[in-house]
Scaffold this motif. Structure first.
Motif, short mmCIF file in Angstrom:
data_model
loop_
_atom_site.label_atom_id
_atom_site.label_comp_id
_atom_site.label_asym_id
_atom_site.label_seq_id
_atom_site.Cartn_x
_atom_site.Cartn_y
_atom_site.Cartn_z
N ALA A 123 0.81 -1.21 0.00
CA ALA A 123 0.00 0.00 0.00
C ALA A 123 0.85 1.27 0.00
O ALA A 123 0.34 2.37 0.14
CB ALA A 123 -0.93 0.01 1.22
N GLY A 124 2.16 1.12 -0.17
CA GLY A 124 3.06 2.26 -0.09
C GLY A 124 3.02 3.13 -1.33
O GLY A 124 2.66 2.68 -2.42
N GLU A 125 3.38 4.40 -1.16
CA GLU A 125 3.48 5.32 -2.29
C GLU A 125 4.73 5.00 -3.11
O GLU A 125 5.76 4.59 -2.58
CB GLU A 125 3.55 6.76 -1.79
N HIS A 126 4.63 5.20 -4.41
CA HIS A 126 5.79 4.97 -5.28
C HIS A 126 6.80 6.11 -5.14
O HIS A 126 6.42 7.27 -4.94
CB HIS A 126 5.35 4.87 -6.75
N PHE A 127 8.08 5.77 -5.23
CA PHE A 127 9.12 6.78 -5.26
C PHE A 127 10.01 6.53 -6.47
O PHE A 127 10.12 5.39 -6.95
CB PHE A 127 9.95 6.76 -3.97
N PRO A 128 10.62 7.59 -7.02
CA PRO A 128 11.44 7.44 -8.23
C PRO A 128 12.85 6.94 -7.90
O PRO A 128 13.50 7.43 -6.97
CB PRO A 128 11.47 8.85 -8.81
N SER A 170 14.51 9.56 -4.55
CA SER A 170 13.93 10.65 -3.76
C SER A 170 12.58 10.22 -3.21
O SER A 170 11.96 9.25 -3.68
CB SER A 170 13.77 11.92 -4.62
N ASP A 171 12.15 10.94 -2.16
CA ASP A 171 10.83 10.75 -1.56
C ASP A 171 10.58 9.31 -1.11
O ASP A 171 9.50 8.75 -1.32
CB ASP A 171 9.73 11.18 -2.54
N LEU A 172 11.58 8.73 -0.47
CA LEU A 172 11.46 7.37 0.05
C LEU A 172 11.00 7.41 1.50
O LEU A 172 11.58 8.12 2.32
CB LEU A 172 12.80 6.65 -0.04
N ASP A 173 9.95 6.66 1.82
CA ASP A 173 9.48 6.49 3.19
C ASP A 173 9.49 5.00 3.50
O ASP A 173 8.93 4.19 2.75
CB ASP A 173 8.06 7.06 3.36
N LEU A 174 10.11 4.66 4.65
CA LEU A 174 10.30 3.26 4.98
C LEU A 174 10.30 3.09 6.49
O LEU A 174 10.85 3.93 7.22
CB LEU A 174 11.64 2.78 4.42
N SER A 175 9.68 2.03 6.97
CA SER A 175 9.72 1.72 8.40
C SER A 175 10.15 0.27 8.58
O SER A 175 9.78 -0.60 7.79
CB SER A 175 8.35 1.95 9.05
N LEU A 176 10.97 0.05 9.60
CA LEU A 176 11.49 -1.28 9.91
C LEU A 176 11.56 -1.46 11.42
O LEU A 176 11.76 -0.49 12.15
CB LEU A 176 12.90 -1.45 9.33
N PRO A 177 11.42 -2.69 11.90
CA PRO A 177 11.67 -2.93 13.32
C PRO A 177 13.15 -2.70 13.63
O PRO A 177 14.01 -2.97 12.79
CB PRO A 177 11.27 -4.40 13.51
#
Length: 268
Positions: free
Chosen positions: A99-104, A115-122
Motif C-alpha cells: 500500500a506504499g506510495e511509489h518513489f522514483p 527521492s521521496d522514500l518512506d520506509l519503516s522497519l523494526p
C-alpha cells in the motif's frame, strides 16, 4: 560494387536483428536475476526473495539477512518508466509495502539516485544488518524519510532523516530508553550525520562522516539520568567507555567487539 553493397546491407540487417533479439531477451529477463546481483554485491546480506516478473516490471520480498539466514523483509515492486530511456538512464517507479506510495529510482552509467522514500522497519533489523549488534536485542521502530539520496561518479549526496521510536534493548528492563533522530546531509562529496535525542532517560548525541569510501568517522556520547544509572550502566559498558558521572563515549566498532576486551567499566 553492387555485391559489396548487398553484403553491407545484409550485415547491417543481421546486426539490427541481433540487437533486437538481445533487447528482447533483456526485456524478458526474469526478476530473479536481481536477487543474484544483490546477493553477489552484498555477500548475501540483501536478497530479493519470491521474485516475480522481469527486470523491468516485477515484485518480490526485499530481505536483510544475517549469516544464520535470519531475515527481515519488505514487499517491493517496481516498473520501468519507458520515457526515460532516451536520456540513457533507467527510471523506475518503486513501492515498498503493497500500500506504499511509489518513489522514483534512477539508474545510469554514473550511479544511482532516488527521492521521496518512506520506509519503516523494526529496530531488530539493525542486528540483522550489523551482526555484532544482534546480542543487544534492539527494540522499537525505525522510520526513514529520504527526501533525496544519490551516489553519482562516486560522490555521495543525501537529505534524509531516520527516527528510532520507542528504542529499547532485551538486555535492560528500562523501556523505552528514548526516541532518537539521525539526520543525514551531503556536504562537498561527503555524508555528515547528526544524532540527537528526542526524549527518554538515555541521551545520545553524536556526529559521523562518510566520504563514499573508507571507514565511518564517528564521535558519539551517551548520558544516563542518575536514577537509571544502576540499570543502564552495565548495558552501556558493553558498547562504550565510561567516563564517570553517567557519561559514556561510544567507539566505532565497539559493540560487543574490541572495547569489551578492556573489561566492563575499565577505563583507558
Amino acid at each position: 560494387m553492387m555485391r559489396e553493397r548487398t553484403w553491407r546491407g545484409l550485415a547491417a540487417g543481421v546486426c539490427v536483428v541481433l540487437a533486437a533479439y538481445v533487447l528482447f531477451l533483456v526485456v524478458l529477463a526474469p526478476a530473479s536475476l536481481l536477487d543474484v546481483g544483490l546477493r553477489r554485491a552484498t555477500d548475501g546480506r540483501l536478497r530479493l526473495a519470491q521474485a516475480r516478473g522481469t527486470l523491468w516490471s516485477g515484485e518480490g520480498l526485499l530481505e536483510v539477512r544475517d549469516a544464520n539466514g535470519h531475515a527481515i523483509g519488505k514487499d517491493l515492486s517496481w516498473s520501468l518508466q519507458m520515457r526515460a530511456l532516451r536520456h540513457r538512464r533507467l527510471d523506475f517507479a518503486v513501492a515498498v509495502d503493497r500500500a506504499g506510495e511509489h518513489f522514483p529510482l534512477s539508474l545510469s552509467m554514473h550511479g544511482v539516485e532516488l527521492s521521496d522514500l518512506d520506509l519503516s522497519l523494526p529496530a531488530s533489523a539493525i542486528g540483522v544488518a550489523v551482526p555484532r549488534m544482534a546480542p543487544l536485542g534492539l527494540r522499537g521502530e525505525i522510520v526513514l524519510h529520504a527526501a533525496k539520496f544519490s551516489l553519482v561518479d562516486g560522490v555521495p549526496s543525501a537529505d534524509a532523516v531516520a527516527t528510532w521510536k520507542g528504542a529499547g534493548s532485551a538486555l535492560t528492563a528500562v523501556a523505552p530508553l528514548g526516541s532518537y533522530e539521525l539526520r543525514l546531509g551531503g556536504v562537498d562529496g561527503s555524508l555528515d550525520a547528526t544524532l540527537r535525542t528526542l526524549d527518554g532517560p538515555l541521551r545520545l548525541d553524536g556526529r559521523a562522516t562518510w566520504r563514499g569510501s573508507g571507514p565511518l568517522a564517528l564521535a558519539a556520547t551517551a548520558r544516563v539520568d542518575p536514577r537509571y544509572r544502576p540499570q543502564l550502566a552495565p548495558l552501556l559498558r558493553m558498547i562504550a567507555i565510561e567516563r564517570g558521572d553517567g557519561d559514556f563515549v561510544l567507539q566505532p566498532g565497539s559493540p560487543l567487539g574490541g572495547e569489551m576486551s578492556r573489561g566492563h567499566g575499565e577505563k583507558p
